[in-house]
Structures are given as structure tokens and as C-alpha cells.
Design an enzyme around this catalytic site. Structure first.
Site, PDB file in Angstrom:
ATOM      1  CG  ASP A  85     -14.051  16.561  -5.443  1.00  0.00           C
ATOM      2  OD1 ASP A  85     -15.199  16.960  -5.683  1.00  0.00           O
ATOM      3  OD2 ASP A  85     -13.093  17.328  -5.249  1.00  0.00           O
TER       4      ASP A  85
ATOM      5  CE  LYS B 227      -7.541   6.668   4.223  1.00  0.00           C
ATOM      6  NZ  LYS B 227      -6.115   6.377   4.114  1.00  0.00           N
TER       7      LYS B 227
ATOM      8  CG  ASP C 135      -4.623   4.558   1.848  1.00  0.00           C
ATOM      9  OD1 ASP C 135      -5.805   4.862   1.638  1.00  0.00           O
ATOM     10  OD2 ASP C 135      -4.120   4.475   2.982  1.00  0.00           O
TER      11      ASP C 135
ATOM     12  CE  LYS D 252      -2.449   1.620   3.676  1.00  0.00           C
ATOM     13  NZ  LYS D 252      -2.099   3.054   3.634  1.00  0.00           N
TER      14      LYS D 252
HETATM   15  O1  S5P Z   1      -9.128   3.680   8.805  1.00  0.00           O
HETATM   16  C1  S5P Z   1      -8.007   3.706   8.302  1.00  0.00           C
HETATM   17  C2  S5P Z   1      -7.813   3.650   6.908  1.00  0.00           C
HETATM   18  C3  S5P Z   1      -6.529   3.618   6.394  1.00  0.00           C
HETATM   19  S1  S5P Z   1      -6.359   3.318   4.721  1.00  0.00           S
HETATM   20  N1  S5P Z   1      -6.895   3.760   9.089  1.00  0.00           N
HETATM   21  C4  S5P Z   1      -5.612   3.766   8.586  1.00  0.00           C
HETATM   22  O2  S5P Z   1      -4.657   3.791   9.367  1.00  0.00           O
HETATM   23  N2  S5P Z   1      -5.410   3.732   7.211  1.00  0.00           N
HETATM   24  C5  S5P Z   1      -4.051   3.777   6.612  1.00  0.00           C
HETATM   25  O3  S5P Z   1      -3.328   2.626   7.058  1.00  0.00           O
HETATM   26  C6  S5P Z   1      -3.225   4.983   7.007  1.00  0.00           C
HETATM   27  O4  S5P Z   1      -3.361   6.009   6.040  1.00  0.00           O
HETATM   28  C7  S5P Z   1      -1.809   4.432   7.042  1.00  0.00           C
HETATM   29  O5  S5P Z   1      -1.248   4.514   5.746  1.00  0.00           O
HETATM   30  C8  S5P Z   1      -1.975   2.958   7.385  1.00  0.00           C
HETATM   31  C9  S5P Z   1      -1.719   2.595   8.837  1.00  0.00           C
HETATM   32  O6  S5P Z   1      -0.402   2.825   9.198  1.00  0.00           O
HETATM   33  P1  S5P Z   1       0.196   2.395  10.620  1.00  0.00           P
HETATM   34  O7  S5P Z   1       1.587   2.916  10.583  1.00  0.00           O
HETATM   35  O8  S5P Z   1      -0.643   3.033  11.684  1.00  0.00           O
HETATM   36  O9  S5P Z   1       0.130   0.878  10.687  1.00  0.00           O
END
Ligand code: S5P
Length: 272
Positions: free
Chosen positions: A97, A94, A92, A61
Site C-alpha cells: 500500500d 507482503k 511474510d 517464516k
Molecule cells: O512467490 C512466492 C512468494 C512467497 S513469500 N511464493 C510463495 O509460495 N511464497 C510463500 O511461501 C507462500 O505464501 C507460502 O507461505 C510459502 C510456500 O509454501 P509451500 O507450502 O508451498 O512450500
């Protein structure tokens, strides 16, 4: 809702969307339901981490808009690594729009996401037109879309009827929407009792960590076992694997990637 737990292998055989099918096949081939989220800002670190974790993941990702020294060669190398180590790519982005704008953001600009990312995601907040917009670009390329039905953060507004409406939107666009970013299975959520078709949505779950319960900015972590038990299919792990920087410890990244792969896979095997 399917009445019994179905293996990745069975699901791969019958999934109509090419990106979902390829992801399920990769999971089976590599015995990995691990997606590593590579949230670093330098090109060299970004590509290095991917090269190290590549053998252990089904999916990488990205947030390409955080890379300071971004240039098109990063995408060429990412695609080479994807072939070499046999993983799919999920930007990712997101999207959030109107249909016309997201179609342009997906196809054009500096990043040209649709040309290299097998899977991307969108917030359902604009309604079904966001799917129409993204699908006009991604479907002819065999891409797949995930809707953010829930989030991992404290105080998330994506709950209750918002989540249900997201699942209904997905159900009406099964050819392109392959599943969700969510914290539990979404099969059967908000379903009309007259609807007898089986749902087979993929659920990709961030907020996964073995050593920490959260961060100082609202992130919340659960273990691979907890999320698999709740019906998630792919665990998304970022900082749990490469730490918080500033430098990347190659040996530790490799060890953590294998640790999370193995935790995710044994959690799955317990459900079979
Ligand atoms: O609800 C969410 C959705 C996403 S896509 N919570 C998240 O944390 N993410 C993504 O997952 C966030 O943008 C980051 O890239 C990743 C989590 O990263 P970590 O370092 O906390 O494991």
C-alpha cells in the site's frame, strides 16, 4: 555483479544491514540455508512445529494473520524459541500500500510486526514510497526488507521490466532493502553500465519441494539444488516439511526438516 561465487561467511563479514548480517551469520553457524514457512492456523500446531524444526533452520517464516487463536503470548513464545534454537523471524506480510498505510500496518494493529520480525517483505507495485514508509519504522529497529521481485506461481506478472524496476528500487535503498523473494540471483539485474558498485542482495526462494512439482492452486516447486544453482541463498519450504495436515506428525516433521537442511547445504557446498 560479483564475478565469483562468494561464501555466506565472507558476505556476513561485510554486510552493512544488521538483519542481513545476522541471517548470514546464523546460516554459517548452523550450516543451514533452510527457512521453514509455518502456514498453519492453530497456535498449538504453530508453536509445536517451530519447536521441532528450530534446530534445523536459519529462519522461520510466518503468516501470523492466519492464526485463529492469535494472542500476544504467541509472539513471546516465538521470540523465546528464536533465542533457544538460534533462528531469525520473517513475517511474510507482503505489504502493498502507500507509505503512510504500510508504516501503520508494520508498526501497529494486533500484530505489531516491526517489534518482533527481523525481516519482512513488500510488493514493489506502489513504487519507492513503500520502502520509505516501511523504512521509517523498521530501519531504526535494525530490520531488513525483501522486495517480491518474482513469484513462484504459474502466470506470475512479476517478470521482465517489473522485476528489473524492483531491483533498481532496492539498489537505491541498500541500507534497508536486503534482497528479494525471487527465483534466481538478482545481482546485476537492470544495472546501469556506469554503476560499478557490487550488488550483494540476498535471495530467499519459495516454491521448493523434493517430492512434488506443484499444488492445485498454481504453486510450482523446484529442488534445493536447482534453486541454489540459479543463485538463490535461502530455500523456503512449507508443506514439504509438515505436510497438508490436519494433524502434525512430529517425527516426520523432524526428519523432513533435517532432509531439507541437508539438501540445501550440500547444494551450497557444491558451488563453493
Ligand atoms: O512467490 C512466492 C512468494 C512467497 S513469500 N511464493 C510463495 O509460495 N511464497 C510463500 O511461501 C507462500 O505464501 C507460502 O507461505 C510459502 C510456500 O509454501 P509451500 O507450502 O508451498 O512450500
Amino acid at each position: 555483479m560479483p564475478d565469483k561465487f562468494t561464501s555466506y561467511e565472507e558476505r556476513a563479514k561485510r554486510h552493512p544491514n544488521p538483519a542481513a548480517k545476522a541471517l548470514l551469520e546464523t546460516i554459517v553457524r548452523k550450516k543451514s540455508n533452510l527457512c521453514v514457512s509455518v502456514d498453519v492456523t492453530g497456535k498449538a500446531d504453530f508453536l509445536n512445529i517451530i519447536d521441532i524444526v528450530g534446530p534445523y533452520v536459519c529462519l522461520i517464516k510466518t503468516h501470523v494473520d492466519i492464526i485463529e487463536d492469535f494472542d500476544a503470548s504467541i509472539i513471546d513464545r516465538l521470540q523465546e524459541l528464536s533465542k533457544q534454537h538460534d533462528f531469525l523471524i520473517f513475517e511474510d506480510r507482503k505489504f502493498a500500500d502507500i507509505g503512510n498505510t504500510v508504516a501503520l500496518q508494520y508498526s501497529s494493529g494486533v500484530h505489531k510486526i516491526a517489534s518482533w520480525s527481523h525481516i519482512t517483505n513488500a510488493h514493489p507495485v506502489p513504487g519507492p514510497s513503500i520502502i520509505t514508509g516501511l523504512s521509517s519504522v523498521g530501519k531504526p529497529l535494525g530490520r531488513g526488507l525483501l522486495l517480491l521481485a518474482e513469484m513462484s506461481t504459474k502466470g506470475s506478472l512479476a517478470t521482465g521490466s517489473y522485476t528489473e524496476e524492483a531491483v533498481k528500487m532496492a539498489r537505491a535503498h541498500r541500507d534497508f532493502v536486503i534482497g528479494f523473494i525471487a527465483q534466481r540471483s538478482m545481482n546485476g539485474v537492470g544495472k546501469d553500465t556506469a554503476d560499478t558498485t557490487d550488488d550483494d542482495f540476498l535471495v530467499l526462494t519459495p516454491g521448493v519441494g523434493l517430492d512434488s512439482k506443484g499444488d492445485a492452486m498454481g504453486q510450482q516447486y523446484r529442488t534445493p539444488e536447482e534453486v541454489l544453482r540459479d543463485g538463490c541463498d535461502v530455500i523456503i519450504v512449507g508443506r514439504g516439511i509438515y505436510g497438508k495436515g490436519p494433524s502434525v506428525d512430529i517425527q516426520s516433521v523432524r526428519e523432513q526438516a533435517e532432509r531439507y537442511r541437508s539438501a540445501g547445504w550440500s547444494a551450497y557446498e557444491k558451488l563453493l
